[in-house]
Design an enzyme around this catalytic site. Sequence first.
Site, PDB file in Angstrom:
ATOM      1  N   GLU A  32      11.585   3.653  38.594  1.00 12.91           N
ATOM      2  CA  GLU A  32      10.321   4.322  37.620  1.00 12.91           C
ATOM      3  C   GLU A  32       9.495   3.747  36.347  1.00 12.91           C
ATOM      4  OE1 GLU A  32      13.286   5.251  38.509  1.00 12.91           O
ATOM      5  OE2 GLU A  32      13.339   7.269  38.401  1.00 12.91           O
ATOM      6  N   TRP A  83      33.049   7.692  23.392  1.00 13.07           N
ATOM      7  CA  TRP A  83      32.427   6.840  24.658  1.00 13.07           C
ATOM      8  C   TRP A  83      32.663   5.541  24.973  1.00 13.07           C
ATOM      9  CZ3 TRP A  83      26.721   8.259  24.781  1.00 13.07           C
ATOM     10  CH2 TRP A  83      26.147   9.725  25.013  1.00 13.07           C
ATOM     11  N   THR A  90      13.266   6.923  44.639  1.00 19.22           N
ATOM     12  CA  THR A  90      14.776   6.312  44.083  1.00 19.22           C
ATOM     13  C   THR A  90      15.261   6.073  45.374  1.00 19.22           C
ATOM     14  OG1 THR A  90      15.151   8.500  43.459  1.00 19.22           O
ATOM     15  CG2 THR A  90      13.297   6.637  42.022  1.00 19.22           C
ATOM     16  N   LYS A 110      34.119   9.387  28.452  1.00 15.37           N
ATOM     17  CA  LYS A 110      34.392   9.814  27.840  1.00 15.37           C
ATOM     18  C   LYS A 110      35.964  10.501  27.954  1.00 15.37           C
ATOM     19  CE  LYS A 110      29.626  11.905  28.173  1.00 15.37           C
ATOM     20  NZ  LYS A 110      29.189  11.971  29.997  1.00 15.37           N
TER      21      LYS A 110
HETATM   22  P1  AMP Z   1      16.595   2.195  40.354  1.00 15.77           P
HETATM   23  O1  AMP Z   1      15.922   2.268  40.345  1.00 15.77           O
HETATM   24  O2  AMP Z   1      17.430   1.983  41.652  1.00 15.77           O
HETATM   25  O3  AMP Z   1      16.427  -0.063  40.677  1.00 15.77           O
HETATM   26  O4  AMP Z   1      17.914   1.849  39.551  1.00 15.77           O
HETATM   27  C1  AMP Z   1      17.591   1.583  38.085  1.00 15.77           C
HETATM   28  C2  AMP Z   1      18.462   1.440  37.337  1.00 15.77           C
HETATM   29  O5  AMP Z   1      19.545   0.272  37.787  1.00 15.77           O
HETATM   30  C3  AMP Z   1      18.777   1.171  35.794  1.00 15.77           C
HETATM   31  O6  AMP Z   1      17.988   2.367  35.299  1.00 15.77           O
HETATM   32  C4  AMP Z   1      19.837   1.157  35.406  1.00 15.77           C
HETATM   33  O7  AMP Z   1      20.787   1.869  35.186  1.00 15.77           O
HETATM   34  C5  AMP Z   1      20.373   0.174  37.006  1.00 15.77           C
HETATM   35  N1  AMP Z   1      19.900  -1.635  36.186  1.00 15.77           N
HETATM   36  C6  AMP Z   1      18.907  -2.446  36.668  1.00 15.77           C
HETATM   37  N2  AMP Z   1      18.783  -3.446  36.156  1.00 15.77           N
HETATM   38  C7  AMP Z   1      20.244  -3.560  35.167  1.00 15.77           C
HETATM   39  C8  AMP Z   1      20.580  -4.207  34.148  1.00 15.77           C
HETATM   40  N3  AMP Z   1      20.284  -5.991  34.268  1.00 15.77           N
HETATM   41  N4  AMP Z   1      21.477  -4.125  33.998  1.00 15.77           N
HETATM   42  C9  AMP Z   1      22.687  -2.765  33.787  1.00 15.77           C
HETATM   43  N5  AMP Z   1      22.269  -1.606  34.855  1.00 15.77           N
HETATM   44  C10 AMP Z   1      21.042  -1.950  35.582  1.00 15.77           C
END
Ligand code: AMP
Length: 545
Positions: free
Chosen positions: A331, A443, A187, A438
């Site tokens: 994840e 929120w 990640t 916040k």
């Molecule tokens: P990653 O593990 O780098 O792919 O990032 C995952 C995170 O990207 C998620 O937990 C979200 O916070 C954000 N994310 C992924 N898809 C979306 C979406 N369609 N809209 C808003 N946030 C997203």
Amino acid sequence: MNMPGQMMYAPLLLSSLLAQAAQRAAAVEIVSRRVEGDIHRYTYRDCHARAMQLANALTRRGIHGGDRVGTLAWNGYRHMELYYGISGIGAVCHTINPRLFPEQIAYIINHARDRMICFDASFAPLVEQIAHQCPHVETWMMLGDEAALPDAFAIPLESYEAFIGEHPAQFAWPQFDEREAAALCYTSGTTGNPKGVLYSHRSLTLMAYASVAPDALCLSAADTIAPVVPMFHVNAWGLPFSAALVGAKLVLPGAKLDGESLCALFEQEGVTCSAGVPTVWLGLADYMRRNDKRSGTFKRAIVGGSACPPQLAGSLGELGINAVHAWGMTELSPVGTVCSPSHNYADKPADERACLDAKQGRAIAGIELKIVGADGEPLTWDGKSAGDLMARGHWVLDRYYGVEQSPLEGGWFPTGDVATIDADGYMQITDRSKDVIKSGGEWISSIELECIAMSHPEVEMVACIACEHPKWDERPLLVVVRRPDSTLTASDLLAFYEGKVAKWWIPDDVVFVSELPLTATGKLHKLVLRQRFGQHFVGTCARPA
Ligand code: AMP
């Protein structure tokens, strides 16, 4: 008394996806734009043959089940062969994000104990920079011909073509436990060291089966799929597996992801469906609009990784492209939800349909979601109550690689996202929990405020961040990149919010910048912005009630 079922059992292994594609879709093409600049095309049958050559070569080299082999590569056919050849022998294909800082890349390679790194020629300078920090790597392999190897290089290199070239294109894929690891991806956390997510053959195969369904990514043999999302980030959302599963033509765009290059490639190859982050689609839509283009075969852009601004969906729609919103994370392998229409969609008024389209969608079969409040208790699915989003399912992480303690809470994975879920099961992300603003105990959703700013015609990019505030704890600040030649002022943009959100949600100020910092996966780097602007309101008390 239990009674065992009497059906055949075969472990769910990735090798079977490619082996079956090589039969069912033998002549279907895999087209790649190579880093060398030219277009390479071959078929699933050829890909399978070369993956078997690779499997023989790796085995002969002494790579064993469980060993990690790293890749630093764009989307291309050799990367596809690595996906299948490495995992097919029971080793682990560790995809590394080349956009990370070199020290982070070295950390990841060392943490994973990669024995071999296979890299595209364009990453040779990076390899030269980090190789001396990676003592466990025995082989550095450039993805090209022997002739393409650089003359003078800091470390000994091998060429991929010479490595696999003399080996037979016959290999009996071993059968082993489907829960064995197949792939590893770290990640790109904005704080702390990256954490490894170790996918199993079972988890990736099940996700491939689930993600091709009509209510998921809706993929079939009639499609030509172009994964723009990189193969070094969460296995390009599993598309190299799901495309093989259905036997769809694959178009791998290499390193050129700008609007013009994508538009030309999509037209030339008859791409029907693609997947990428909003910035990619903003670039494509912008190029097509400026050049008076309309989409031909390209009908479905899957948008994920960050929220899809409604105005982006609108501009893609005008070009004849349907934006399909999806949510996931490393994840979750990563596909969690897809926004597909439910049975009562067509009966809804247009404004309600537009609201639904803006949501991240419903969990695909195999994934369960819930939202919980501060006390950990589930919140109602009313589309209004926002809480911490938790997920569980066949392709959700159980624990991070090399970390003893599981992050699960009562069997659920805390995603770190804050969301609402409505009565029909449509989930909408309102924020990352660490990005929520916040204000006075309430929120405010930074994503909603960003989507409104993005719908202003003079805004090119925006981030909304929480800034410390002496009276309200935190207040929203917009950090905006204006479109070229725009003279948009802060007060114009703030006035644009009137009537669109509650008064107390309207940001307190706007700062204009020439560009916004992005993470290695192309998301807004809000931590950097908070470090820079977090004190913007300190010394201020005024705020309209
Ligand atoms: P990653 O593990 O780098 O792919 O990032 C995952 C995170 O990207 C998620 O937990 C979200 O916070 C954000 N994310 C992924 N898809 C979306 C979406 N369609 N809209 C808003 N946030 C997203």
